[in-house]
Structures are given as structure tokens and as C-alpha cells.
Motif scaffolding. Sequence first.
Motif, PDB file in Angstrom:
ATOM      1  N   GLY A 234     -20.292  -4.681 -34.602  1.00 29.01           N
ATOM      2  CA  GLY A 234     -18.950  -4.475 -35.146  1.00 29.01           C
ATOM      3  C   GLY A 234     -18.552  -5.736 -35.894  1.00 29.01           C
ATOM      4  N   ALA A 235     -18.179  -5.606 -37.175  1.00 27.44           N
ATOM      5  CA  ALA A 235     -17.803  -6.784 -37.956  1.00 27.44           C
ATOM      6  C   ALA A 235     -16.364  -7.179 -37.643  1.00 27.44           C
ATOM      7  N   GLY A 236     -16.127  -8.480 -37.612  1.00 34.29           N
ATOM      8  CA  GLY A 236     -14.773  -8.989 -37.411  1.00 34.29           C
ATOM      9  C   GLY A 236     -14.135  -8.495 -36.125  1.00 34.29           C
ATOM     10  N   ARG A 237     -12.953  -7.946 -36.262  1.00 30.94           N
ATOM     11  CA  ARG A 237     -12.182  -7.556 -35.065  1.00 30.94           C
ATOM     12  C   ARG A 237     -12.795  -6.372 -34.343  1.00 30.94           C
ATOM     13  N   ASN A 238     -13.816  -5.722 -34.967  1.00 32.65           N
ATOM     14  CA  ASN A 238     -14.455  -4.581 -34.307  1.00 32.65           C
ATOM     15  C   ASN A 238     -15.556  -5.002 -33.334  1.00 32.65           C
ATOM     16  N   GLN A 239     -15.846  -6.314 -33.286  1.00 29.26           N
ATOM     17  CA  GLN A 239     -17.072  -6.741 -32.579  1.00 29.26           C
ATOM     18  C   GLN A 239     -17.073  -6.352 -31.096  1.00 29.26           C
ATOM     19  N   MET A 240     -16.037  -6.711 -30.379  1.00 27.15           N
ATOM     20  CA  MET A 240     -16.081  -6.513 -28.918  1.00 27.15           C
ATOM     21  C   MET A 240     -15.712  -5.086 -28.519  1.00 27.15           C
ATOM     22  N   ASN A 241     -14.783  -4.447 -29.214  1.00 22.65           N
ATOM     23  CA  ASN A 241     -14.399  -3.090 -28.783  1.00 22.65           C
ATOM     24  C   ASN A 241     -15.542  -2.106 -29.030  1.00 22.65           C
ATOM     25  N   LEU A 242     -16.195  -2.212 -30.214  1.00 20.68           N
ATOM     26  CA  LEU A 242     -17.322  -1.309 -30.462  1.00 20.68           C
ATOM     27  C   LEU A 242     -18.530  -1.721 -29.632  1.00 20.68           C
ATOM     28  N   GLY A 243     -18.666  -3.022 -29.386  1.00 19.45           N
ATOM     29  CA  GLY A 243     -19.752  -3.503 -28.519  1.00 19.45           C
ATOM     30  C   GLY A 243     -19.614  -2.924 -27.119  1.00 19.45           C
ATOM     31  N   ALA A 244     -18.379  -2.913 -26.618  1.00 14.75           N
ATOM     32  CA  ALA A 244     -18.126  -2.360 -25.275  1.00 14.75           C
ATOM     33  C   ALA A 244     -18.431  -0.866 -25.246  1.00 14.75           C
ATOM     34  N   MET A 245     -18.024  -0.139 -26.304  1.00 13.94           N
ATOM     35  CA  MET A 245     -18.313   1.306 -26.363  1.00 13.94           C
ATOM     36  C   MET A 245     -19.824   1.529 -26.344  1.00 13.94           C
ATOM     37  N   SER A 246     -20.548   0.700 -27.084  1.00 14.86           N
ATOM     38  CA  SER A 246     -22.004   0.881 -27.170  1.00 14.86           C
ATOM     39  C   SER A 246     -22.664   0.680 -25.817  1.00 14.86           C
TER      40      SER A 246
END
Length: 304
Positions: A234-246
Motif C-alpha cells: 500500500g503506497a503512502g497512507r495505505n501501507q498499514m491498513n492494506l497490509g493488515a487486510m492482506s
Amino acid sequence: MAKTKPVIITCAVTGAIHTPSMSPYLPVTPDEIRDAALGAAEAGAAIVHLHARDPETGKPSQETALFDQFLPDIKAKSDVVINLTTGGAPTMPVEERMGPAHHFAPELASLNMGSMNFGLYEMLGRFKEFEHDWEYPYLAESDDRIFKNTFRDIAHILDACGSNDTRFELECYDINHLYTAAHFLERGLLKAPLFIQSVFGLRGGIAGHPEDFMHMKRTADRLFGGDYHWSVLGAGRNQMNLGAMSVAMGSNVRVGLEDSLWDGPGKLAASNADQVQRIRSIVEALGLRVATPDEARDMLGLKG
Ligand SMILES: C[C@H](N)CC(=O)CC(=O)O
Ligand SMILES: [Zn+2]
């Protein structure tokens, strides 16, 4: 109960898009890149994705001599899997971009699955926030930036680096890139199991909405069945929330200052290891565990 697979954490320590003016913590010199890679491995990354930079200007460089100043040290001090970029910087021709991966024959190399308009972070609905930043050249100039990787460029990289038994982190910035990966699998230039790195939230690619996320996952499942390993960037602010979903879906994740300069809202990450530590704490909070470099080698079929 089926044994859960460990989670492969990739850390992309510096990249080519962010500039030193954006964060004092961005590794630039060969020593800084070495230390960032070793710190990320220590924190739990099984794979480090590496670019080089001109130590004077901080500008992206694919000089093999620069890579030679940090690779031997990293290999001597860690068994982390080395993943060298073939993306380089969008302004570079394919031969320059693929130089280090072809020269050093690493276990893994990144490979962008197509050409695209290559902006910085997507900012849909937030342009107003960025508008005043627009006078900064690096934002405006990305309006003209195209990353070129034609089918011929991709075939050339697959052929040249594949003949060294290098395998690929397939960067898929949109659904069409998954079909391009399926095309090269059918063409026999790619071998299963594939390592698909889905990139969300870059301007010019797919955004980071959960619907986009599931659409990418469903399409990859349909095209590749179980014969691939999925990872999410996830680029920028998407890094941790999409990382957690993955990781919650039993997949893998990429972090690092190449993809985001942040460690929580409004706080610049003081190191790549901090981002690895943050995503690792999410993995372990879910009762999962991170993969060791050797487990990643087994899962991805790397030459070791
Ligand atoms: C979004 C990332 N910059 C994708 C990347 O890492 C490309 C590459 O180096 O080949
Ligand atoms: Zn990269």
C-alpha cells in the motif's frame, strides 16, 4: 487444522520516487542502504528490495558499482533474501533499469507488469490538501511521468534475468497487470509459483479502497488458482491498513520507505525497521508469525 503459512514481509528500503527533501530518514548512501537493509532483516523482513542512489545528490542510480558497495556486506551479515529492482527510475531506459539484476543475478528481482502514468500517491478526494504543495516540482513533474515497460521490455527482462535463475516479484499496479502476468505464464517465460506484489494507491494505478483490494485478489485467484503467493504494497497512507487486510487474509506484505515515508498518521518513519516492526506486531497480534528468509525461499522456489 491446516497449518497456517508464515507471513513473508518484504521491506523496500529506499526506492527511486521519494527524494531526500521529503524525509531526513530516507537512506541515500551505500552505508545507509546497507544499515537499513540489515535493520529491516533484524526486525523480521525475510526479503529486502533494493535500489541505489547517488550518494552526493540522492538521485536514483543503477550504477552496479554503487550496489557493489552494500550487497557484499548485507550478504556477509544476514541470510535475508535480496530482491534487486529492475524498475530503477521511470526516466531510465530498460537496459539501464535491468543492469544490476542482470549483473548480480539475485534470487529475486522486481518486475513491473506494464507501462503506466506514474504519479506519487493517489489523492482522490484529497487534492485540496495537496493543492498548495503543487508548486513543489516533484509533484507537478509527476504529471508527465510515464513508466515504460512494453511487452518486449518485460520479455527481455524475463529472458535475461530468468536465465540466471532469478525469480520475480511481479509488481501489479492494476487488474490488467495480472492479465499480463497470466500471458507470460502461458508464454512459458514465467514459472509458477508466481510472486504477485499488488500495488495499491499510486496515482495512475488502482486506488486503495477495500473493493479494489478484493477485486485484485479475486482476479488473481481466478487467473492463477492456488499456484501463486500474493503480497500487498500500500503506497503512502495505505501501507498499514492494506497490509493488515492482506495478512488477515493469510497473504504477505511489503513495507519500507520506498512505498511510504510514514510510521502512523503525520509521523515520519525514523527507520525502515520501525515499519517492519509495526506490521510484524499486527501479524503476531493475529496469532500468525513472520516467515524466515529460508521459509520464504522454500515458499517462492528461490535458488538460495
Ligand atoms: C511501487 C514501487 N515503487 C514498485 C517498485 O518497487 C518498482 C521496482 O522497483 O521495480
Ligand atoms: Zn522498487
